[in-house]
Design a protein around this motif. Structure first.
Motif, PDB file in Angstrom:
ATOM      1  N   ARG A 190      36.445  41.393  27.886  1.00 43.38           N
ATOM      2  CA  ARG A 190      36.563  40.282  26.941  1.00 43.38           C
ATOM      3  C   ARG A 190      37.859  39.511  27.180  1.00 43.38           C
ATOM      4  O   ARG A 190      37.892  38.279  27.081  1.00 43.38           O
ATOM      5  N   GLY A 191      38.934  40.232  27.513  1.00 46.22           N
ATOM      6  CA  GLY A 191      40.196  39.571  27.822  1.00 46.22           C
ATOM      7  C   GLY A 191      40.096  38.699  29.057  1.00 46.22           C
ATOM      8  O   GLY A 191      40.625  37.583  29.101  1.00 46.22           O
ATOM      9  N   VAL A 192      39.413  39.187  30.091  1.00 44.73           N
ATOM     10  CA  VAL A 192      39.217  38.416  31.314  1.00 44.73           C
ATOM     11  C   VAL A 192      38.480  37.115  31.015  1.00 44.73           C
ATOM     12  O   VAL A 192      38.875  36.038  31.473  1.00 44.73           O
ATOM     13  N   ALA A 193      37.405  37.221  30.243  1.00 42.53           N
ATOM     14  CA  ALA A 193      36.630  36.026  29.907  1.00 42.53           C
ATOM     15  C   ALA A 193      37.461  35.035  29.084  1.00 42.53           C
ATOM     16  O   ALA A 193      37.435  33.820  29.333  1.00 42.53           O
ATOM     17  N   LEU A 194      38.220  35.545  28.104  1.00 42.31           N
ATOM     18  CA  LEU A 194      39.019  34.674  27.246  1.00 42.31           C
ATOM     19  C   LEU A 194      40.116  33.968  28.044  1.00 42.31           C
ATOM     20  O   LEU A 194      40.322  32.751  27.903  1.00 42.31           O
ATOM     21  N   ILE A 195      40.821  34.713  28.890  1.00 41.90           N
ATOM     22  CA  ILE A 195      41.896  34.128  29.690  1.00 41.90           C
ATOM     23  C   ILE A 195      41.345  33.045  30.601  1.00 41.90           C
ATOM     24  O   ILE A 195      41.932  31.965  30.739  1.00 41.90           O
ATOM     25  N   THR A 196      40.206  33.323  31.224  1.00 41.33           N
ATOM     26  CA  THR A 196      39.606  32.356  32.138  1.00 41.33           C
ATOM     27  C   THR A 196      39.258  31.063  31.415  1.00 41.33           C
ATOM     28  O   THR A 196      39.571  29.962  31.887  1.00 41.33           O
ATOM     29  N   LEU A 232      52.245  20.309  39.142  1.00 42.14           N
ATOM     30  CA  LEU A 232      52.821  21.397  38.355  1.00 42.14           C
ATOM     31  C   LEU A 232      51.770  22.161  37.530  1.00 42.14           C
ATOM     32  O   LEU A 232      51.760  23.402  37.533  1.00 42.14           O
ATOM     33  N   PRO A 233      50.862  21.482  36.801  1.00 49.10           N
ATOM     34  CA  PRO A 233      49.825  22.238  36.081  1.00 49.10           C
ATOM     35  C   PRO A 233      48.921  23.034  37.015  1.00 49.10           C
ATOM     36  O   PRO A 233      48.554  24.172  36.703  1.00 49.10           O
ATOM     37  N   ILE A 234      48.571  22.457  38.168  1.00 48.93           N
ATOM     38  CA  ILE A 234      47.746  23.184  39.129  1.00 48.93           C
ATOM     39  C   ILE A 234      48.500  24.421  39.633  1.00 48.93           C
ATOM     40  O   ILE A 234      47.932  25.513  39.741  1.00 48.93           O
ATOM     41  N   SER A 235      49.783  24.245  39.916  1.00 47.71           N
ATOM     42  CA  SER A 235      50.593  25.376  40.377  1.00 47.71           C
ATOM     43  C   SER A 235      50.638  26.485  39.337  1.00 47.71           C
ATOM     44  O   SER A 235      50.527  27.674  39.670  1.00 47.71           O
ATOM     45  N   LEU A 236      50.827  26.106  38.079  1.00 50.05           N
ATOM     46  CA  LEU A 236      50.905  27.101  37.010  1.00 50.05           C
ATOM     47  C   LEU A 236      49.600  27.881  36.882  1.00 50.05           C
ATOM     48  O   LEU A 236      49.618  29.107  36.721  1.00 50.05           O
ATOM     49  N   ALA A 237      48.463  27.193  36.983  1.00 55.12           N
ATOM     50  CA  ALA A 237      47.170  27.872  36.892  1.00 55.12           C
ATOM     51  C   ALA A 237      46.977  28.825  38.064  1.00 55.12           C
ATOM     52  O   ALA A 237      46.439  29.930  37.906  1.00 55.12           O
ATOM     53  N   ILE A 238      47.428  28.414  39.249  1.00 56.97           N
ATOM     54  CA  ILE A 238      47.329  29.272  40.433  1.00 56.97           C
ATOM     55  C   ILE A 238      48.163  30.535  40.246  1.00 56.97           C
ATOM     56  O   ILE A 238      47.723  31.650  40.566  1.00 56.97           O
ATOM     57  N   ILE A 239      49.374  30.374  39.721  1.00 52.87           N
ATOM     58  CA  ILE A 239      50.253  31.524  39.500  1.00 52.87           C
ATOM     59  C   ILE A 239      49.639  32.483  38.485  1.00 52.87           C
ATOM     60  O   ILE A 239      49.632  33.700  38.690  1.00 52.87           O
ATOM     61  N   ILE A 240      49.117  31.941  37.380  1.00 52.98           N
ATOM     62  CA  ILE A 240      48.500  32.792  36.354  1.00 52.98           C
ATOM     63  C   ILE A 240      47.320  33.549  36.939  1.00 52.98           C
ATOM     64  O   ILE A 240      47.169  34.759  36.751  1.00 52.98           O
ATOM     65  N   GLY A 241      46.462  32.837  37.680  1.00 48.51           N
ATOM     66  CA  GLY A 241      45.318  33.498  38.293  1.00 48.51           C
ATOM     67  C   GLY A 241      45.732  34.535  39.310  1.00 48.51           C
ATOM     68  O   GLY A 241      45.050  35.548  39.494  1.00 48.51           O
ATOM     69  N   GLY A 242      46.870  34.306  39.976  1.00 47.66           N
ATOM     70  CA  GLY A 242      47.337  35.218  41.008  1.00 47.66           C
ATOM     71  C   GLY A 242      48.114  36.411  40.490  1.00 47.66           C
ATOM     72  O   GLY A 242      48.426  37.321  41.267  1.00 47.66           O
ATOM     73  N   LEU A 243      48.463  36.436  39.204  1.00 47.51           N
ATOM     74  CA  LEU A 243      49.179  37.587  38.650  1.00 47.51           C
ATOM     75  C   LEU A 243      48.280  38.810  38.523  1.00 47.51           C
ATOM     76  O   LEU A 243      48.739  39.943  38.668  1.00 47.51           O
ATOM     77  N   GLY A 244      47.032  38.576  38.238  1.00 38.91           N
ATOM     78  CA  GLY A 244      46.111  39.685  38.013  1.00 38.91           C
ATOM     79  C   GLY A 244      45.849  39.882  36.536  1.00 38.91           C
ATOM     80  O   GLY A 244      46.762  39.768  35.713  1.00 38.91           O
ATOM     81  N   PHE A 245      44.615  40.190  36.185  1.00 43.86           N
ATOM     82  CA  PHE A 245      44.241  40.320  34.777  1.00 43.86           C
ATOM     83  C   PHE A 245      44.985  41.443  34.054  1.00 43.86           C
ATOM     84  O   PHE A 245      45.337  41.287  32.882  1.00 43.86           O
ATOM     85  N   PRO A 246      45.254  42.594  34.685  1.00 38.49           N
ATOM     86  CA  PRO A 246      46.027  43.622  33.960  1.00 38.49           C
ATOM     87  C   PRO A 246      47.399  43.125  33.522  1.00 38.49           C
ATOM     88  O   PRO A 246      47.846  43.419  32.408  1.00 38.49           O
TER      89      PRO A 246
END
Length: 372
Positions: A55-61, A122-136
């Protein structure tokens, strides 16, 4: 475009994560086998918290992609006079592509047309970083726990991510500062923006705002190194993974100090984890070196662009110096196989082939070969 967008989203979720989500939403329950698969893919701590993680994965996405789509759509409408439909289409597509580290753009030159627009990059970069951190990591940060309570995985991921982003920005900017083929004509602020953006992209995002066929050799080498490291475990990114890379640093540090155990942030690292990190790194290097040698033999391109191409393929980045369309069919097959291997993961592939781990019923006497 809809098919590509759907495949990007599936790739970002992970096949088993998506299947588990569908099973959870449709039947409201999950079998033990499904929980085990989902726990393995999302790197959950146990099968008991799989529902919460999914559920967290879906919400974050939904939150990240929705926020970025809104920002980009607004920017396209206001600054570039796109019609509403086109602005929405481009905003949603690039939001999904960014968060899932796909790097697909709707422009033939990727994002070079927005090289000096911070409200796009900058917004694209931020989304890439968030996605690249990993869901855990993201889920742990969302709980707003004090830093002292962060898990070792989160600490290692954030530390290495910060080092790579800051160091990568300074390295890229410095080496391209006076390059007339890329950013020499930009102001200082836009040069740093370009350096930052291209320090983020090798995390496996794959967008570019300058022509990699025009960059310096130093920048190519730095990008190759960043691509190989990649993003975080259980993330939308590929590559070796930042936790694996920094864990190898602690292995070396412990050996240099003469310590019998590998430690990091006052935590002892299990020998099994150390072996996995070394195995992943060596298999990744072997795959890239083997593919590079093969492409050198069957193509006429020099070493540097081929190494860039193979590393980009293994890390599922998608960046290229421009030689991709010129590769012959055997070379394209090798690149495709390398992308599949990189996305699946070396250890996952070997484990799947072996089917199971065997516990030996006896042990051999110790030996001590000379090292170094």
């Amino acid at each position: 475009m809809g098919v590509i967008l759907g495949l990007i989203q599936i790739g970002g979720f992970g096949i088993m994560t998506l299947a588990s989500l569908l099973a959870l939403f449709v039947s409201r329950r999950m079998g033990l086998r499904t929980r085990l698969y989902a726990a393995a893919e999302t790197k959950s701590s146990g099968i008991g918290d799989v529902r919460r993680v999914l559920r967290g994965v879906a919400l974050i996405t939904v939150v990240v992609e929705g926020a970025l789509a809104t920002i980009l759509t607004t920017r396209f409408l206001v600054a570039y006079d796109y019609p509403v439909g086109k602005a929405l289409h481009h905003g949603v597509f690039h939001a999904v592509s960014s968060f899932n580290n796909a790097g697909f753009a709707l422009y033939s030159d990727s994002l070079m047309g927005f090289a000096t627009d911070p409200l796009i990059l900058l917004p694209i970069s931020l989304a890439i970083i968030i996605g690249g951190l990993g869901f855990p990591v993201i889920l742990e940060l969302f709980r707003r726990q004090p830093m002292r309570k962060w898990s070792l995985h989160t600490r290692l991921t954030l530390l290495m991510t910060g080092v790579l982003l800051i160091g990568g920005t300074l390295f890229m900017s410095a080496n391209e500062w006076n390059n007339t083929g890329t950013i020499a004509d930009y102001g200082a602020g836009h040069k740093l923006l370009a350096g930052w953006f291209h320090a983020v992209q090798p995390r496996t995002a794959g967008f570019n705002a300058w022509d990699y066929g025009q960059v310096t050799d130093e920048t190519l080498l730095g990008t190759i190194m960043l691509m190989f490291v990649g993003g975080g475990s259980a993330s939308t990114a590929g590559g070796l993974k930042v936790t694996t890379f920094i864990l190898l640093f602690f292995v070396i540090l412990s050996e240099v100090r003469g310590e019998s155990e590998v430690t990091a942030f006052d935590r002892r690292i299990e020998p099994r984890v150390v072996r996995q990190a070394i195995t992943v790194a060596l298999l990744g290097i072997a795959a890239i070196v083997g593919a590079t040698l093969a492409l050198i033999e069957i193509t006429s391109f020099p070493l540097t662009p081929i190494l860039f191409e193979t590393t980009s393929a293994f890390a599922t980045v998608g960046l290229s110096t421009g030689i991709t369309p010129q590769l012959n069919l055997p070379a394209q097959v090798i690149v495709i196989a390398l992308m599949f291997l990189g996305r699946l993961g070396p250890v996952t592939l070997v484990s799947a082939l072996a089917l199971r781990q065997r516990q030996p019923r006896y042990s051999y006497p110790e030996g001590a070969p000379l090292i170094g």
